[in-house]
Design an enzyme around this catalytic site. Structure first.
Site, short mmCIF file in Angstrom:
data_model
loop_
_atom_site.label_atom_id
_atom_site.label_comp_id
_atom_site.label_asym_id
_atom_site.label_seq_id
_atom_site.Cartn_x
_atom_site.Cartn_y
_atom_site.Cartn_z
N GLU B 62 0.81 -1.22 0.00
CA GLU B 62 0.00 0.00 0.00
C GLU B 62 0.84 1.27 0.00
OE1 GLU B 62 -0.72 -2.71 1.68
OE2 GLU B 62 -2.67 -3.27 0.86
N HIS B 131 -11.56 -5.05 7.75
CA HIS B 131 -11.97 -4.66 6.40
C HIS B 131 -12.99 -3.52 6.42
CE1 HIS B 131 -10.03 -8.40 5.24
NE2 HIS B 131 -10.17 -8.07 3.98
C1 LIG Z 1 -2.86 -4.86 3.84
C2 LIG Z 1 -3.81 -5.63 3.02
N1 LIG Z 1 -3.89 -5.39 1.71
C3 LIG Z 1 -4.76 -6.09 0.95
C4 LIG Z 1 -5.55 -7.06 1.49
C5 LIG Z 1 -6.50 -7.86 0.63
N2 LIG Z 1 -5.98 -9.22 0.49
C6 LIG Z 1 -6.40 -10.22 1.28
S1 LIG Z 1 -5.57 -11.64 1.00
C7 LIG Z 1 -4.66 -10.94 -0.24
C8 LIG Z 1 -3.63 -11.73 -0.99
C9 LIG Z 1 -2.57 -12.18 -0.09
O1 LIG Z 1 -1.70 -13.04 -0.78
P1 LIG Z 1 -0.72 -13.98 0.03
O2 LIG Z 1 -0.01 -13.18 1.06
O3 LIG Z 1 0.11 -14.70 -0.96
O4 LIG Z 1 -1.66 -14.98 0.83
P2 LIG Z 1 -2.64 -16.09 0.23
O5 LIG Z 1 -3.97 -15.44 0.09
O6 LIG Z 1 -2.09 -16.56 -1.06
O7 LIG Z 1 -2.67 -17.16 1.26
C10 LIG Z 1 -4.99 -9.62 -0.39
C11 LIG Z 1 -4.37 -8.70 -1.36
C12 LIG Z 1 -5.44 -7.27 2.88
N3 LIG Z 1 -6.22 -8.16 3.50
N4 LIG Z 1 -4.55 -6.57 3.60
#
Ligand SMILES: Cc1ncc(C[n+]2csc(CCOP(=O)(O)OP(=O)(O)O)c2C)c(N)n1
Ligand SMILES: Cc1ncc(C[n+]2csc(CCOP(=O)(O)OP(=O)(O)O)c2C)c(N)n1
Ligand SMILES: [Mg+2]
Ligand SMILES: [Mg+2]
Lengths: 322, 325, 322, 325
Positions: B62, B131
């Site tokens: 971000e 959220h």
């Molecule tokens: C700070 C933040 N930015 C965006 C999100 C939205 N978001 C939730 S899960 C995700 C992807 C995360 O990817 P990863 O760390 O690889 O975990 P995975 O879902 O693959 O287990 C995103 C962008 C969030 N929850 N928190």
């Protein structure tokens, strides 16, 4: 490759100018109430600004930080409006809004300066993105300290710059201290440049007191960037000869360490070589020194004679249109 | 007239401005390739139309997203970047508050930062407080930023287009629940000026000042109260900063009664600003105590009955109005 | 070193339990209005939770994220109160405050769960600091995704943990996607583990579908941590077999890729080896499967039969004292 | 009685609590070895007394500093960490707002987070807006946090000790200028309860509600106004959250007139909350429009005359009071 005589002269001139400018500030700071805010100097580190900026075109962008004087002067900023801003005068380059800490000189493509440690790094991504978006043949340089390399912003910025192969050069000025913390007290990684691998980016270590070496490394990084090969992390090993700021009694910096680095001063380092190679004569050096000293005296006079802004001017410059 | 959800209206605004001005680009997490399929979402289809050079999917970073916007804006582009949900604003807040909002001032007016930060806000989808957390009061308390929080698809479209053309940094907050509530949107091009509130319902007995999703609650309560003979004027701020004091004062001077309605939690919410403005400039006209109808001072809970309890509804607003009429 | 039969049984049991638990959720999500919020499953990645937690003591702390089910079940969380929380019921482990996204089970030393991507990493520094401060013989594990490794919090946390040699194990579950972004679309570094060097920390890559390999890597990292040698970064290479959440149509995941990884499923991987080595009989496996299925059915029944919290309970649990 | 600056009072509070409770530790940038020499600063000498195990200098990593506090608190320690200047709160804000303030709620009340975040605030040292930016309104608008902003060395000491013993996350904001203004501090041990305002001057004509450094401005203006026969009551909030509504309401019901004074910029500042509370619960007693005396809606400028223009002073407060008396 031999660096041209002109370039060497250019670097020597900005080295002398930055040092003269800051030497004047050291004295001015001793006069109670003359200079507002915290005075942060780069004495001993000037080869970084001089070497980097000598490798740039006027259209290239630089982003600097709280320790900005040599970067800005090397990029061509006018010492008069810089000094006036440091005094908080109306004629300052930022009309007194910035003071000494966030000196910004858009005229020389130093469009904004942040003193939030690490704050320049994500901004650099934006500037370099714009350069790529418009297919300009320009690059963005971001200067930052060894301490800034521990901020989250460092990580996010380098990852994104590498991912998008942006034309940016990350120049870490490792002066061995972040505030009162020695380098090895704030991280275990041996060199900041070692972090480049974490972004699949080339990392290069240079002697930050050798303007010629800094110049060469920047030139190579700039060519990579313009060739579409993406960013480079350059770590310039140097030393903060004075305290973090002028009010810092430097208790935690060993006297011998300061002494040792003072002997490595980048100014004699460059003019010593130039004299030896016959690129400059002692008389020419003296004349150059006299010229920059005059510029600095003139800048101080300009600042002294300039008026302060009117109080209500504080209300201006927030928004373009409100 | 076309009926669009707010996401679709935002989408049209983005599309039109990207067509009009090649300096406009969008960036954010999933603004191109998305985990969602719905055409109701704001950036649906833009990658296909404008390509990966102008529709930039970013890593989960971000601060870098916001920094990208600040730097690119200063360099002359027109970034419109997305911070996925309002609570993640925290992670971008240094770049927005200490940089987007201040660097123009620090440059003495020499540099400009024409950027838009879009954020989703609002409770109602059961995701809980990391959220759902409305923080418009934070950005409204930050000189150097403009803050827009539209309540209808038509307003969203006209305001977003104006925001993209504005020379200053604008925070544009979309309540996610409004994506799925279609409303009329003019087909012909239009802009809505930043800084103008709209009286969405005229009335004479009490002024309800609100914004974003809560406009629907206000209109519903006003309809109920009308049946009981209470005539509510509903002022939709649309823009929080710069605040349209004129419209607020005109209405409260007329009705002499004020209720402010917002979804964000109570203490320190932007309702306080409205109360202060009215008490500074319309004291003589006021006939009754003020009321604030807001989320309680708790994080947004996830369980459906708890989340419903959190979100202000017409019943609560009706009760508050009756207390002072 | 051969992993003991008991440990292998333990891992197999938690693998089966997590899969059964999530298979039930897949079906429950199809019933409109039954499960509130976004449902995020770890189908195909269960060997990470099972392998890591099998190497921990009950006193060790784990911090998980939005994709938490296998981590929590492997650490010993009660499926009933987990399921009730997912339903948003009053009997849920967090009284309905959390719902599915931030399931926290302090009873098994999973004291708080954050769904802010990367948010667990700085918290882990705090937990591990407390363990060191009190000279406990315990460690903290932080689970996070490949996407989280791009957040600034990753950088700050790993630097500080390494600097202070804290007893923490950073477990990156690289499931090849962060939301809709493939790994190589969000970073250029080949492996997340390659970033360990940026903090002078050991980084290890393991097959994240092999519970035994995960277990072994964790055991080694735990010994390092308890031996005062500081943190380790373990990258578990695995795959997200379902969408980011249950509403994700997975357009961007190639069918063949899903197919290929489904064939590498960690469940048959472990019980296949156990059967081959005679550590379990087909009948025992069937009985174990039946046992976990009963647990899950019981959990679903418990959740179904539990009441929702009273609306005003929303006001509780904010502060200890106000 | 001993005369101490606020930094020294904070120092005593830290020392006493660290002596009393081995779970208390401090961490932050330069809290041990410092670029400053002055015994007036809050953490001077603590490294020597308690050693590097309990006085932790950290890298320049605000998110990690805050995360350290949140995790260590949940694990049973009593962290007191420093975010050097209020604007850098942005960098720690995810950890504080989305984690410290919410994780207890998200755990259903099972986990606790007894931590203190100390921050320096206030303009007046010429460093400009990236060092001077009062954001108490942000933390006051975040359920799950308590917010303290003391005005005197004695209050700072008693309140910080109470904060360290409190079971909840507390934001403790110190105005840097107060470090260098000595005041009396009792020698014997004492605590000051969180959530209690103090009437620092009794008066009958008008209530001035204020906090932190602005108390001095209020007292100065009150003295000037007294000479003109205007009797000002000065309410020092001390704690912003939980807000001591009782004391505010008692005073405003008595005087019928309200001025709120704070250094933070105007729009969206915490003055709005005070105005709203009074208009909700004491409308019938109010005799005049309210006034807010605050910093203007600009970033804090660096140049001395501009910075002086920014900071509210007694002249401005006197003028505001006279407008409504
Ligand atoms: C700070 C933040 N930015 C965006 C999100 C939205 N978001 C939730 S899960 C995700 C992807 C995360 O990817 P990863 O760390 O690889 O975990 P995975 O879902 O693959 O287990 C995103 C962008 C969030 N929850 N928190
Ligand atoms: C985000 C942030 N945290 C803390 C500070 C206070 N601060 C100013 S300079 C500095 C040290 C920075 O060290 P380094 O990056 O090595 O730069 P140097 O001062 O050595 O040039 C600190 C901690 C700040 N300005 N911004
Ligand atoms: Mg340094
Ligand atoms: Mg992933």
């Amino acid at each position: 490759m031999q660096v041209s005589k002109d370039k060497q002269w250019e670097m020597l001139r900005t080295l002398l100018l930055a040092r003269s400018f800051e030497d004047a500030l050291v004295e001015l700071c001793k006069v109670q109430g003359k200079i507002p805010g915290m005075m942060i100097l780069c004495t001993g580190q000037e080869a970084v600004g001089s070497g980097v900026c000598a490798a740039l075109s006027p259209e290239d962008v630089i982003l600097t930080n709280h320790r900005s004087h040599s970067h800005l002067l090397a990029k061509g900023a006018d010492p008069r409006t810089l000094m006036a801003e440091i005094y908080g005068k109306a004629t300052g380059c930022n009309r007194g809004k910035s003071g000494t800490l966030h000196l910004a000189v858009p005229e020389v493509n130093a469009p904004c300066t942040t003193t939030v440690v690490g704050g320049g790094l994500p901004l650099a991504v934006g500037f370099a993105f714009a350069q790529m978006y418009r297919q300009e043949r320009t690059v963005t340089v971001c200067f930052f300290g060894d301490g800034a390399a521990d901020e989250g912003s460092f990580h996010e910025a380098l990852n994104l710059a590498s991912l998008w192969k942006l034309p940016v050069i990350f120049v870490c000025e490792n002066n061995l201290y972040a505030g009162a913390q020695r380098y090895e007290e704030h991280t275990r990684v041996q060199n900041v440049a070692d972090r480049a691998g974490a972004y699949a980016m080339p990392g290069e270590i240079v002697d930050g007191n050798d303007a010629l070496a800094v110049y060469e490394a920047t030139r190579r990084a700039r060519e990579r960037a313009l060739g579409g090969l993406g960013p480079t992390l350059i770590e310039c090993k140097t030393y903060r000869c004075r305290g973090h700021g002028e009010s810092d009694p430097q208790h935690y910096q060993p006297r011998e360490e300061i002494q040792m680095w003072t002997e490595k001063c980048p100014l004699p380092r460059l003019h010593g070589e130039m004299l030896a190679q016959g690129l400059i004569t002692p008389q020419e050096l003296e004349a150059l020194q006299a010229e920059v000293d005059r510029l600095v005296q003139d800048a101080v006079r300009f600042a002294e004679e300039s008026p302060y802004p009117e109080p209500h001017e504080a209300l201006e410059d927030v928004l373009v249109a409100s | 007239m076309q009926q669009l959800g707010m996401g679709q209206a935002v989408n049209q605004a983005l599309r039109e401005e990207m067509q009009r001005d090649s300096r406009v680009f969008i960036a954010g997490e999933g603004v191109g390739v998305s985990i969602h399929d719905s055409p109701m979402l704001p950036t649906a289809g833009l990658l296909g139309e404008f390509g990966p050079g102008r529709v930039k999917d970013t890593p989960v970073s971000e601060a870098a997203i916001a920094g990208l916007a600040v730097g690119a804006a200063a360099a002359g582009l027109r970034p419109v970047v997305e911070i996925m949900f309002n609570p993640f604003f925290t992670l971008a807040s240094d770049m927005i508050v200490n940089h987007a909002a201040k660097l123009r001032y620090l440059s003495g007016g020499k540099s400009t930062f024409p950027l838009v930060i879009r954020m989703k806000s609002g409770a109602g989808f059961g995701a809980g407080c990391q959220h759902s957390h409305n923080l418009e009061a934070w950005v409204a308390h930050c000189p150097g930023l403009k803050v827009i929080m539209p309540s209808t698809p038509a307003d969203a479209k006209g305001l977003l287009k104006a925001a993209i053309r504005d020379e200053d940094p604008v925070i544009f907050i979309e309540d996610m629940m409004l994506y799925f509530a279609p409303g009329p949107v003019p087909e012909e091009p239009y802009l809505i000026p930043i800084g103008k509130a709209e009286v969405k319902r005229e009335g004479s007995d009490v002024t309800v000042v609100t914004w974003s999703k809560m406009l629907g609650v206000a209109m519903q309560a006003a309809a109920q109260l009308a049946e009981e003979g209470i005539d509510v004027e509903v002022v939709d701020l649309r823009t929080l900063v710069p605040l349209d004091k004129e419209t607020i004062l005109q209405s409260t001077r007329k009705t002499g009664r004020l209720v402010v309605l917002h979804e964000a939690s109570r203490t320190g919410g932007f309702a306080g600003e409205i109360c202060a403005v009215v008490m500074e400039e319309a004291f003589g006209s006021m006939k009754a105590p003020f009321r604030r109808v807001t989320g309680p001072d708790i994080p947004v809970p996830a369980s459906p009955p708890l989340e419903r309890f959190y979100i202000p509804d017409a019943t609560k607003l009706v009760a508050a109005v009756k207390e002072i009429v």
